[in-house]
Write an enzyme that holds these catalytic residues in place. Structure first.
Site, PDB file in Angstrom:
ATOM      1  N   TRP A 129       0.864  -1.186   0.000  1.00  0.00           N
ATOM      2  CA  TRP A 129       0.000   0.000   0.000  1.00  0.00           C
ATOM      3  C   TRP A 129       0.899   1.233   0.000  1.00  0.00           C
ATOM      4  O   TRP A 129       1.656   1.459   0.938  1.00  0.00           O
ATOM      5  CB  TRP A 129      -0.911   0.053   1.222  1.00  0.00           C
ATOM      6  CG  TRP A 129      -1.820   1.259   1.194  1.00  0.00           C
ATOM      7  CD1 TRP A 129      -1.502   2.545   1.515  1.00  0.00           C
ATOM      8  CD2 TRP A 129      -3.188   1.280   0.790  1.00  0.00           C
ATOM      9  NE1 TRP A 129      -2.580   3.376   1.340  1.00  0.00           N
ATOM     10  CE2 TRP A 129      -3.633   2.613   0.896  1.00  0.00           C
ATOM     11  CE3 TRP A 129      -4.087   0.292   0.356  1.00  0.00           C
ATOM     12  CZ2 TRP A 129      -4.944   2.996   0.576  1.00  0.00           C
ATOM     13  CZ3 TRP A 129      -5.381   0.686   0.053  1.00  0.00           C
ATOM     14  CH2 TRP A 129      -5.797   2.016   0.159  1.00  0.00           C
ATOM     15  N   GLU A 201       7.666  -1.309   1.527  1.00  0.00           N
ATOM     16  CA  GLU A 201       7.495  -0.951   2.929  1.00  0.00           C
ATOM     17  C   GLU A 201       8.350  -1.877   3.797  1.00  0.00           C
ATOM     18  O   GLU A 201       8.482  -3.066   3.486  1.00  0.00           O
ATOM     19  CB  GLU A 201       6.042  -1.118   3.347  1.00  0.00           C
ATOM     20  CG  GLU A 201       5.040  -0.360   2.504  1.00  0.00           C
ATOM     21  CD  GLU A 201       3.660  -0.962   2.629  1.00  0.00           C
ATOM     22  OE1 GLU A 201       2.936  -0.589   3.592  1.00  0.00           O
ATOM     23  OE2 GLU A 201       3.291  -1.817   1.801  1.00  0.00           O
ATOM     24  N   ASP A 234       9.278   3.093   1.796  1.00  0.00           N
ATOM     25  CA  ASP A 234       8.076   3.785   2.250  1.00  0.00           C
ATOM     26  C   ASP A 234       7.906   3.534   3.747  1.00  0.00           C
ATOM     27  O   ASP A 234       7.418   2.489   4.168  1.00  0.00           O
ATOM     28  CB  ASP A 234       6.874   3.261   1.464  1.00  0.00           C
ATOM     29  CG  ASP A 234       5.562   3.917   1.870  1.00  0.00           C
ATOM     30  OD1 ASP A 234       5.558   4.701   2.845  1.00  0.00           O
ATOM     31  OD2 ASP A 234       4.535   3.637   1.225  1.00  0.00           O
ATOM     32  N   GLN A 237       4.152   4.097   7.668  1.00  0.00           N
ATOM     33  CA  GLN A 237       3.549   3.495   8.855  1.00  0.00           C
ATOM     34  C   GLN A 237       4.579   2.991   9.859  1.00  0.00           C
ATOM     35  O   GLN A 237       4.213   2.582  10.956  1.00  0.00           O
ATOM     36  CB  GLN A 237       2.639   2.329   8.432  1.00  0.00           C
ATOM     37  CG  GLN A 237       1.504   2.770   7.529  1.00  0.00           C
ATOM     38  CD  GLN A 237       0.466   1.689   7.312  1.00  0.00           C
ATOM     39  OE1 GLN A 237       0.151   0.917   8.208  1.00  0.00           O
ATOM     40  NE2 GLN A 237      -0.075   1.635   6.106  1.00  0.00           N
ATOM     41  N   LYS A 263       2.254   9.460   7.675  1.00  0.00           N
ATOM     42  CA  LYS A 263       1.421   9.164   8.833  1.00  0.00           C
ATOM     43  C   LYS A 263       2.057   9.446  10.194  1.00  0.00           C
ATOM     44  O   LYS A 263       1.596  10.283  10.957  1.00  0.00           O
ATOM     45  CB  LYS A 263       1.013   7.698   8.784  1.00  0.00           C
ATOM     46  CG  LYS A 263       0.069   7.332   7.659  1.00  0.00           C
ATOM     47  CD  LYS A 263      -0.202   5.857   7.676  1.00  0.00           C
ATOM     48  CE  LYS A 263      -1.154   5.409   6.594  1.00  0.00           C
ATOM     49  NZ  LYS A 263      -2.547   5.836   6.816  1.00  0.00           N
ATOM     50  N   ARG A 399      -5.227  -6.114  12.048  1.00  0.00           N
ATOM     51  CA  ARG A 399      -4.026  -5.274  12.155  1.00  0.00           C
ATOM     52  C   ARG A 399      -4.119  -4.482  13.447  1.00  0.00           C
ATOM     53  O   ARG A 399      -5.093  -3.765  13.689  1.00  0.00           O
ATOM     54  CB  ARG A 399      -3.900  -4.343  10.950  1.00  0.00           C
ATOM     55  CG  ARG A 399      -2.674  -3.451  11.007  1.00  0.00           C
ATOM     56  CD  ARG A 399      -2.492  -2.663   9.740  1.00  0.00           C
ATOM     57  NE  ARG A 399      -3.651  -1.878   9.392  1.00  0.00           N
ATOM     58  CZ  ARG A 399      -3.685  -1.021   8.362  1.00  0.00           C
ATOM     59  NH1 ARG A 399      -2.625  -0.885   7.595  1.00  0.00           N
ATOM     60  NH2 ARG A 399      -4.771  -0.332   8.094  1.00  0.00           N
TER      61      ARG A 399
END
Length: 429
Positions: A129, A201, A234, A237, A263, A399
Site C-alpha cells: 500500500w 514498505e 516507504d 507506517q 502518517k 491489524r
C-alpha cells in the site's frame, strides 16, 4: 435520516456504529459517552496518542505566527524540520521535500527516480500500500486497483515475502527469499530496458502485516542497483518508533536512495516528507522535476511534526514501543495457542497482525468471522482494523497498531477484549 448516509464516499465496508466526540491518548469517546480503546492509532497516524498537548500547543503557536504560505516562501518550522530529519537519517539522506500525504510523497519520489535514472519502469511488492494518487496507486497492490482503467505504464510486481501463504508455493513458514529472486527474473523478462525504481514498505502493513526476513532488503537493494534502479523505502507506517526502532531501515540495517515519511510524522496532522541525497536531488532538478501542491512546505504541519519528534525523543517512545510490543506480542501468541481460528501471529514493535483462518490445515481465510470479531471488539470497547487482501488473494488479518504511548494496562485490556470476542463469536464453518 442517519447523517452518515449523506456522505459521498464510504471507506471499505460500512462506517462504525458510533460517532466520536473526542479523543485522548489511546482512547476515543463517543457522543453518548462510551469509551473505546483505539488500537489503530486513528489511521496509524496518532503516533504519540490522540490530541497530545504538545501537538495542540504547536498548532496554537502556528496559528498565532504563520500557518500557511506560498510554497516558494520558507518558514522557521520548515527549515528546522528539514534539519531535524537530516540529523535522524543515515548520512547522505539530507535533502527533504515536504508535502501532505503518503500518496503524495511516494508519487514525488517515483517522479524523481524516473528523472534521475531516465527510466520509467517501477517495481512494487504484491500486498503493498503506497497511496491513492495516480502514480502511488499504480504500485499499490493490496487494494484499489480495479475498475479505474489502466494504471501508469511500466509497473511491475514482485511476489511479497508472505511465508504463511508463500506466493511461489515454495516456503513452509519461513521465507528463504526465493520469491525475490523469481520476481526479478520475471521483471527482467518483461522489461523494455527502462528501469527506474523499486518501492517497498519495511513491513507490509495494509497487506496483512507481512514481515520480510533478515537479509531481504539488502538483497533487494543489491538486485535493484544491479539493474540501475533506485530504491524507495516507504516508512509511512513504520517511521519514528512503530517497529521498536526509529525507522524500519534501522531494523534491517539498510540505506535506501529515498525514504518517504507521512502518517507517523504528523501525530494526526497531515504532513509527509521525501528524503533523498543531494546527488539525486540535483539530477532530478536538472531534468525539470516539478511537484507542487497548495500546501507544500506549510508551517503549521511542520510545527506539528517537530512536536512529534520532540515527544518521541523526550518520552523515549522508541524504547517503550519495543518493550510494549513484546508484551502485546506475548498476549497475541497466547491467544493463538488457545484459539484454533488464529492461523498466524506476526509483527514487531507495536505493529502486529493476527491472521484468522477457518481451518488451520487448509488455511482457508475466515473472512466473515473476521468481520464479526472486529464488530464484537468494537462493541466491547476496542477498535481494531481488519485487512482483507481485496486484490489478488483474500485474507482476514487483524491489524493491531496502538499509539506508542499505550500503557501496559491498556494492552492487557485490549487482549482481554479480543479474547472475549474470539470466544463469543460463532466459529467459522
Amino acid at each position: 435520516m442517519d447523517p452518515r448516509a449523506s456522505l459521498l464516499i464510504r471507506p471499505a465496508g460500512e462506517f462504525a456504529p458510533d460517532v466520536i466526540a473526542r479523543a485522548s491518548g489511546s482512547w476515543l469517546e463517543t457522543v453518548d459517552g462510551r469509551r473505546v480503546l483505539d488500537f489503530t492509532s486513528g489511521q496509524i497516524c496518532a503516533t504519540i496518542g490522540h490530541n497530545h498537548p504538545r501537538i495542540a500547543e504547536a498548532i496554537r503557536r502556528s496559528l498565532d505566527d504563520v500557518s500557511h504560505l506560498n510554497s516558494r516562501l520558507l518558514s522557521e518550522p520548515v527549515l528546522a524540520l528539514a534539519e531535524r530529519l537530516a540529523d535522524l537519517m543515515p548520512a547522505g539522506l539530507d535533502r527533504s521535500l515536504f508535502l501532505s500525504t503518503g500518496g503524495e510523497v511516494n508519487e514525488a519520489a517515483v517522479r524523481m527516480a524516473k528523472l534521475a535514472t531516465g527510466g520509467f519502469e517501477v517495481v512494487g511488492l504484491t500486498h503493498s500500500w503506497h497511496g491513492m494518487t495516480s502514480g502511488s496507486q499504480a504500485v499499490t497492490f493490496s487494494a484499489g486497483r480495479r475498475g479505474h482503467g489502466p494504471t501508469a505504464p511500466g509497473i511491475f510486481a514482485l511476489p511479497a515475502p508472505y511465508a504463511y501463504r508463500c506466493p511461489v508455493r515454495h516456503c513452509a513458514g519461513t521465507c528463504d527469499q526465493t520469491c525475490l529472486e523469481v520476481g526479478f527474473e520475471l521483471y527482467d523478462q518483461q522489461s523494455v530496458g527502462a528501469p527506474a525504481a523499486v518501492i517497498a514498505e519495511p513491513v507490509l502493513s495494509a497487506g496483512g502485516v507481512l514481515v520480510p526476513p533478515p537479509g531481504y532488503f539488502s538483497r533487494l537493494i543489491e538486485l535493484a542497483h544491479e539493474r540501475g534502479m533506485l530504491f524507495i523505502l516507504d516508512e509511512a507506517q513504520t517511521g519514528f518508533g512503530r517497529l521498536g526502532a526509529m525507522f524500519g531501515m534501522d531494523v534491517y540495517d539498510i540505506v535506501p536512495d529515498f525514504v518517504t515519511l507521512s502518517k507517523t510524522l504528523g501525530g494526526g496532522i497531515p504532513v509527509g516528507a521525501v528524503g533523498t541525497t543531494a546527488e539525486i536531488e540535483q539530477a532530478a532538478y536538472d531534468r525539470g522535476f516539478m511537484y507542487l501542491t497548495s500546501h507544500q512546505a506549510d508551517p503549521l504541519p511542520a510545527a506539528a511534526a517537530l512536536a512529534v519528534l520532540d515527544v518521541v525523543a523526550e518520552e523515549d517512545l522508541v524504547r517503550r514501543a519495543a518493550a510494549r510490543g513484546e508484551r502485546l506480542g506475548r498476549h497475541l501468541r497466547e491467544l493463538c495457542e488457545r484459539h484454533e481460528v488464529i492461523g498466524d501471529v506476526r509483527g514487531m514493535g507495536l505493529l502486529w497482525g493476527v491472521e484468522l483462518v477457518a481451518d488451520r490445515d487448509t488455511r482457508r481465510p475466515a473472512l466473515e468471522f473476521g468481520d464479526a470479531v472486529t464488530d464484537a471488539c468494537h462493541g466491547c470497547g476496542l477498535s481494531l482494523n481488519i485487512t482483507r487482501g481485496r486484490s489478488g488473494g483474500a485474507t482476514a488479518c487483524l491489524r493491531i497498531a496502538p499509539p506508542l504511548t499505550v500503557t501496559d494496562d491498556e494492552i492487557d485490556t485490549a487482549a482481554e477484549i479480543l479474547d472475549q470476542a474470539l470466544t463469543s463469536t460463532p466459529a467459522p464453518s
